[in-house]
Enzyme design. Structure first.
Site, PDB file in Angstrom:
ATOM      1  N   ASP A  50      36.509 -83.623 -25.634  1.00 42.17           N
ATOM      2  CA  ASP A  50      37.468 -83.815 -26.713  1.00 42.17           C
ATOM      3  C   ASP A  50      36.818 -83.328 -28.000  1.00 42.17           C
ATOM      4  O   ASP A  50      35.589 -83.370 -28.132  1.00 42.17           O
ATOM      5  CB  ASP A  50      37.867 -85.285 -26.857  1.00 42.17           C
ATOM      6  CG  ASP A  50      39.192 -85.471 -27.570  1.00 42.17           C
ATOM      7  OD1 ASP A  50      40.187 -85.794 -26.896  1.00 42.17           O
ATOM      8  OD2 ASP A  50      39.242 -85.287 -28.807  1.00 42.17           O
ATOM      9  N   ASP A  72      35.402 -78.179 -28.723  1.00 44.94           N
ATOM     10  CA  ASP A  72      36.641 -77.552 -29.166  1.00 44.94           C
ATOM     11  C   ASP A  72      37.150 -76.723 -27.996  1.00 44.94           C
ATOM     12  O   ASP A  72      36.564 -75.685 -27.644  1.00 44.94           O
ATOM     13  CB  ASP A  72      36.371 -76.666 -30.377  1.00 44.94           C
ATOM     14  CG  ASP A  72      37.609 -75.939 -30.870  1.00 44.94           C
ATOM     15  OD1 ASP A  72      38.676 -76.042 -30.222  1.00 44.94           O
ATOM     16  OD2 ASP A  72      37.521 -75.235 -31.895  1.00 44.94           O
ATOM     17  N   ASN A  99      44.515 -82.348 -19.232  1.00 38.80           N
ATOM     18  CA  ASN A  99      45.353 -83.201 -20.072  1.00 38.80           C
ATOM     19  C   ASN A  99      45.480 -82.711 -21.517  1.00 38.80           C
ATOM     20  O   ASN A  99      46.470 -83.005 -22.177  1.00 38.80           O
ATOM     21  CB  ASN A  99      44.774 -84.619 -20.074  1.00 38.80           C
ATOM     22  CG  ASN A  99      45.375 -85.492 -21.152  1.00 38.80           C
ATOM     23  OD1 ASN A  99      46.512 -85.939 -21.061  1.00 38.80           O
ATOM     24  ND2 ASN A  99      44.610 -85.723 -22.231  1.00 38.80           N
ATOM     25  N   TYR A 164      55.126 -75.406 -28.275  1.00 37.01           N
ATOM     26  CA  TYR A 164      54.540 -76.447 -27.425  1.00 37.01           C
ATOM     27  C   TYR A 164      55.285 -76.530 -26.090  1.00 37.01           C
ATOM     28  O   TYR A 164      54.668 -76.565 -25.014  1.00 37.01           O
ATOM     29  CB  TYR A 164      54.614 -77.788 -28.149  1.00 37.01           C
ATOM     30  CG  TYR A 164      54.189 -78.986 -27.329  1.00 37.01           C
ATOM     31  CD1 TYR A 164      52.848 -79.281 -27.147  1.00 37.01           C
ATOM     32  CD2 TYR A 164      55.137 -79.833 -26.766  1.00 37.01           C
ATOM     33  CE1 TYR A 164      52.446 -80.391 -26.414  1.00 37.01           C
ATOM     34  CE2 TYR A 164      54.750 -80.942 -26.025  1.00 37.01           C
ATOM     35  CZ  TYR A 164      53.407 -81.220 -25.861  1.00 37.01           C
ATOM     36  OH  TYR A 164      53.025 -82.325 -25.122  1.00 37.01           O
ATOM     37  N   LYS A 168      54.012 -76.044 -22.262  1.00 33.74           N
ATOM     38  CA  LYS A 168      54.112 -77.138 -21.298  1.00 33.74           C
ATOM     39  C   LYS A 168      55.004 -76.784 -20.110  1.00 33.74           C
ATOM     40  O   LYS A 168      54.743 -77.212 -18.979  1.00 33.74           O
ATOM     41  CB  LYS A 168      54.621 -78.402 -21.995  1.00 33.74           C
ATOM     42  CG  LYS A 168      53.544 -79.118 -22.798  1.00 33.74           C
ATOM     43  CD  LYS A 168      52.383 -79.520 -21.912  1.00 33.74           C
ATOM     44  CE  LYS A 168      51.371 -80.391 -22.600  1.00 33.74           C
ATOM     45  NZ  LYS A 168      50.250 -80.752 -21.695  1.00 33.74           N
ATOM     46  N   THR A 199      51.975 -93.658 -27.480  1.00 32.47           N
ATOM     47  CA  THR A 199      50.583 -93.622 -27.918  1.00 32.47           C
ATOM     48  C   THR A 199      50.518 -93.933 -29.410  1.00 32.47           C
ATOM     49  O   THR A 199      51.539 -93.915 -30.120  1.00 32.47           O
ATOM     50  CB  THR A 199      49.976 -92.236 -27.668  1.00 32.47           C
ATOM     51  OG1 THR A 199      50.687 -91.266 -28.468  1.00 32.47           O
ATOM     52  CG2 THR A 199      50.079 -91.847 -26.199  1.00 32.47           C
TER      53      THR A 199
END
Length: 257
Positions: A50, A72, A99, A164, A168, A199
């Site tokens: 991460d 990164d 993920n 995005y 996806k 989240t």
């Protein structure tokens, strides 16, 4: 809604996962952190990457058998080097969870080629090159499981997410082609498609009264989706219980789709 819903349920024990080497991209927060915790609870040797070094280090420090590499993911050589270090720490890779993602909103008129490329570099490119990085280890171990995390945003025709959603939606094609190519090596490839997961990021940036009403209107089940709901589906697909499951899409969206 003022915080992440507290949902209490007992998770299943997947005995085949104990001792398995697991790598998760984008594991420091949100759904990724819940996936890391879930594998750790199964007794796996977990590594994750991460860009948030502080959050990643704090998560790893509180879990047994978990290693963190700040990275990164848009830097492909750095990503693959980090995965190699995590694979060594885990003693090999049995499971990869692709993920990492960032659902930054954008107006289509304002998208530049540079912005488009940067969004793809976060939301699609790392999945391919993380997969490439674990294949030698998985083949040497006689197989494995790759779980790609998609999104219900493109199915639901969400606004402000054109780039995005493009990345996806590609997860399904990526999943199916990989499953055919890697099947002879006993490497299973599946895709988990979350709905709107509550989240901290979603609650802070996007969930408002209108969003709450939209969930109430579209969910078949009452309540809200949390990261553990996604993590439990990932566990099932990673375990031997799903040994003949590949090239499939599993939607966890409370019935929205």
């Amino acid at each position: 809604m003022t915080g992440v819903p507290q949902v209490h349920f007992a998770g299943a024990a997947f005995h085949s996962l104990r001792g398995q080497g697991v790598i998760v991209t984008g594991g420091a927060g949100g759904i990724g952190a819940d996936i890391v915790r879930a594998f750790a609870e199964q007794g796996c040797r977990v590594g994750f990457v991460d860009r948030d070094a502080g959050a990643g280090a704090a998560l790893a420090a509180g879990l047994e058998g978990v290693h963190f590499e700040p990275c990164d993911v848009t830097d492909v050589p750095a990503l693959q080097a980090a995965i190699a270090r995590l694979a060594e720490a885990a003693g090999g890779v049995d499971v990869l969870v692709n993920n990492v993602a960032n659902d930054q909103r954008h107006r289509i008129e304002e998208v530049t080629p540079a912005y488009f490329d940067e969004r793809i570099a976060v939301n699609l490119r790392p999945h391919f090159f993380a997969t490439q990085a674990v294949l030698v280890s998985m083949r040497a171990r006689g197989g494995g499981s790759i779980v790609n995390i998609g999104s219900g945003s493109w199915k639901n025709k969400a606004r402000g997410l054109a780039v995005y959603a493009t990345a996806k939606s590609a997860m399904l094609g990526f999943t199916r082609c990989l499953a055919r190519e890697l099947g002879p090596d006993r490497i299973r490839v599946n895709c988990v498609v979350p709905g709107w997961v509550m989240t901290e990021r979603q609650l802070a940036l996007w969930v408002d009264a209108e969003g709450e009403a939209e969930m109430d209107r579209n969910h078949c089940l009452p309540g809200r989706i949390v990261g553990r709901d996604i993590a439990h589906m990932v566990l099932f697909l990673a375990a031997d219980t799903a040994r003949m499951v590949t090239a499939q899409e599993f939607v966890v969206d409370a019935g929205w789709d």
